[in-house]
Design an enzyme around this catalytic site. Structure first.
Site, PDB file in Angstrom:
ATOM      1  N   ASP A  72       6.199 108.727  52.825  1.00 26.06           N
ATOM      2  CA  ASP A  72       6.321 109.679  51.717  1.00 26.06           C
ATOM      3  C   ASP A  72       7.751 110.193  51.743  1.00 26.06           C
ATOM      4  O   ASP A  72       8.151 110.919  52.663  1.00 26.06           O
ATOM      5  CB  ASP A  72       5.320 110.818  51.906  1.00 26.06           C
ATOM      6  CG  ASP A  72       5.378 111.840  50.787  1.00 26.06           C
ATOM      7  OD1 ASP A  72       6.346 111.833  49.999  1.00 26.06           O
ATOM      8  OD2 ASP A  72       4.449 112.671  50.714  1.00 26.06           O
ATOM      9  N   SER A 166      17.959 105.233  34.826  1.00 26.40           N
ATOM     10  CA  SER A 166      17.467 104.766  33.530  1.00 26.40           C
ATOM     11  C   SER A 166      18.343 105.366  32.448  1.00 26.40           C
ATOM     12  O   SER A 166      19.076 106.328  32.682  1.00 26.40           O
ATOM     13  CB  SER A 166      16.005 105.173  33.305  1.00 26.40           C
ATOM     14  OG  SER A 166      15.928 106.561  33.054  1.00 26.40           O
ATOM     15  N   TYR A 178      13.559 115.101  32.883  1.00 27.39           N
ATOM     16  CA  TYR A 178      13.843 113.689  33.124  1.00 27.39           C
ATOM     17  C   TYR A 178      15.323 113.386  32.913  1.00 27.39           C
ATOM     18  O   TYR A 178      15.965 112.728  33.745  1.00 27.39           O
ATOM     19  CB  TYR A 178      12.989 112.836  32.178  1.00 27.39           C
ATOM     20  CG  TYR A 178      13.103 111.352  32.400  1.00 27.39           C
ATOM     21  CD1 TYR A 178      12.499 110.746  33.494  1.00 27.39           C
ATOM     22  CD2 TYR A 178      13.798 110.548  31.501  1.00 27.39           C
ATOM     23  CE1 TYR A 178      12.593 109.369  33.703  1.00 27.39           C
ATOM     24  CE2 TYR A 178      13.890 109.173  31.694  1.00 27.39           C
ATOM     25  CZ  TYR A 178      13.287 108.594  32.789  1.00 27.39           C
ATOM     26  OH  TYR A 178      13.387 107.241  32.990  1.00 27.39           O
ATOM     27  N   LYS A 182      17.837 112.155  35.991  1.00 29.61           N
ATOM     28  CA  LYS A 182      18.490 110.847  35.969  1.00 29.61           C
ATOM     29  C   LYS A 182      20.014 110.984  35.865  1.00 29.61           C
ATOM     30  O   LYS A 182      20.758 110.188  36.453  1.00 29.61           O
ATOM     31  CB  LYS A 182      17.943 109.995  34.827  1.00 29.61           C
ATOM     32  CG  LYS A 182      16.478 109.604  34.997  1.00 29.61           C
ATOM     33  CD  LYS A 182      16.237 108.837  36.287  1.00 29.61           C
ATOM     34  CE  LYS A 182      14.800 108.394  36.432  1.00 29.61           C
ATOM     35  NZ  LYS A 182      14.565 107.687  37.720  1.00 29.61           N
ATOM     36  N   THR A 213       6.126  97.417  34.104  1.00 29.78           N
ATOM     37  CA  THR A 213       5.547  97.873  35.366  1.00 29.78           C
ATOM     38  C   THR A 213       4.035  98.040  35.200  1.00 29.78           C
ATOM     39  O   THR A 213       3.507  98.028  34.082  1.00 29.78           O
ATOM     40  CB  THR A 213       6.153  99.217  35.779  1.00 29.78           C
ATOM     41  OG1 THR A 213       5.803 100.204  34.787  1.00 29.78           O
ATOM     42  CG2 THR A 213       7.670  99.135  35.892  1.00 29.78           C
TER      43      THR A 213
END
Length: 286
Positions: A72, A166, A178, A182, A213
């Site tokens: 983890d 991304s 997000y 990123k 994916t």
């Protein structure tokens, strides 16, 4: 595909998705690959297919050597234990010095309750925390532990850190947590390259396109129209192999590259022989 038979690599978050594709491509090139993630047969995250053991077995079947380690990456002790394991294996002569770290682990979508397109004031703080803890922080932690090992790499190319991001340039990614996470990942790449400017270790970020994916396939099914512009996880994997085999990769250190751009530069294709174009993210530049 170039040969990486003398390369020892670590790919984080390789139970499935892009990480698995990268690990398998490294296996195709003959590398020894440590693959990490939380998913094992008895405990799979998000009820999605794929485990570290399955990925490691597939690497070995493809001509490399896969080594599965359950980890983890939000738990610093587990990450330190992972690198201690790599050190012990090297000291026993079972693997060579670490040559390549691929920062791919990402837990930002787990438990996602709101809509991705909701404005930031309707996004939860927990979403922000997941994207940073299981993304940016995990990449920093693995990198700071890997670089002293990479400095010991004896291959002529030196060590390499590849971090999966991304997007496309400075275009908004459609969601504040997000987008910021990123962007931070790519800034981390540039900043690490600055600190490593006089060292034989390079660091780059790669931006896959719309990738098939397990999570994406679970969401969109087998709709031909929705899948038309997608690429396989191995496409990103072949980009990583090309970078790792490039004797001049240091010239790219600190850069952010779309997988489709790398495909045109290095001449590799996706598994079906196509060469998907560099991903053009819709959205406004910021």
């Amino acid at each position: 595909m170039p040969s990486l038979s003398n390369t020892t690599a670590l790919v984080t978050g390789a139970s499935r998705g892009v990480g698995r594709g990268i690990a398998l491509a490294l296996g195709d090139a003959g590398a020894t690959v440590y693959v990490t993630g939380r998913s094992v047969d008895a405990d799979r995250t998000d009820d999605l297919p794929g485990t570290v053991d399955e990925t490691a077995e597939a690497i070995t079947e493809r001509g490399g050597r896969g080594i599965a380690v359950q980890c983890d990456h939000t738990d610093d002790q587990q990450v330190e234990a992972l690198f201690d394991r790599i050190d012990r294996d090297r000291d026993r002569g079972e693997v060579g010095a670490l040559d390549l770290l691929v920062n791919n682990v990402w837990g930002g979508y787990e438990g996602y309750g709101e809509s991705f397109d909701d404005p930031f004031w309707e996004q939860s703080v927990e979403t922000w925390d997941r994207m940073f803890d299981a993304g940016v922080r995990a990449h920093f932690t693995a990198s700071r532990l890997a670089v002293p090992r990479l400095l010991d790499a004896v291959e002529s190319n030196g060590g390499l850190v590849v971090t999966v991001s991304s997007g496309h340039g400075g275009r908004y990614r459609g969601n504040v947590p997000y987008d910021v996470s990123k962007t931070a990942t790519e800034r981390l790449t540039r900043a690490m390259a600055y600190d490593l400017r006089d060292a034989p270790v390079s660091t780059v970020a790669v931006q896959p396109g719309f990738t098939r994916t397990e999570r994406v396939l679970d969401a969109i099914g087998d709709d031909p129209e929705a899948l038309a512009e997608t690429e396989s996880p191995l496409y990103t994997g072949r980009a990583v192999v090309a970078l790792a085999a490039d004797s001049r990769v240091a010239e790219k250190s600190g850069g952010v590259f779309r997988v489709g751009e790398l495909a045109r530069e290095y001449g590799f294709t996706d598994v079906d022989g196509s060469q998907p174009a560099p991903f053009d993210l819709p959205g406004d530049p910021l």
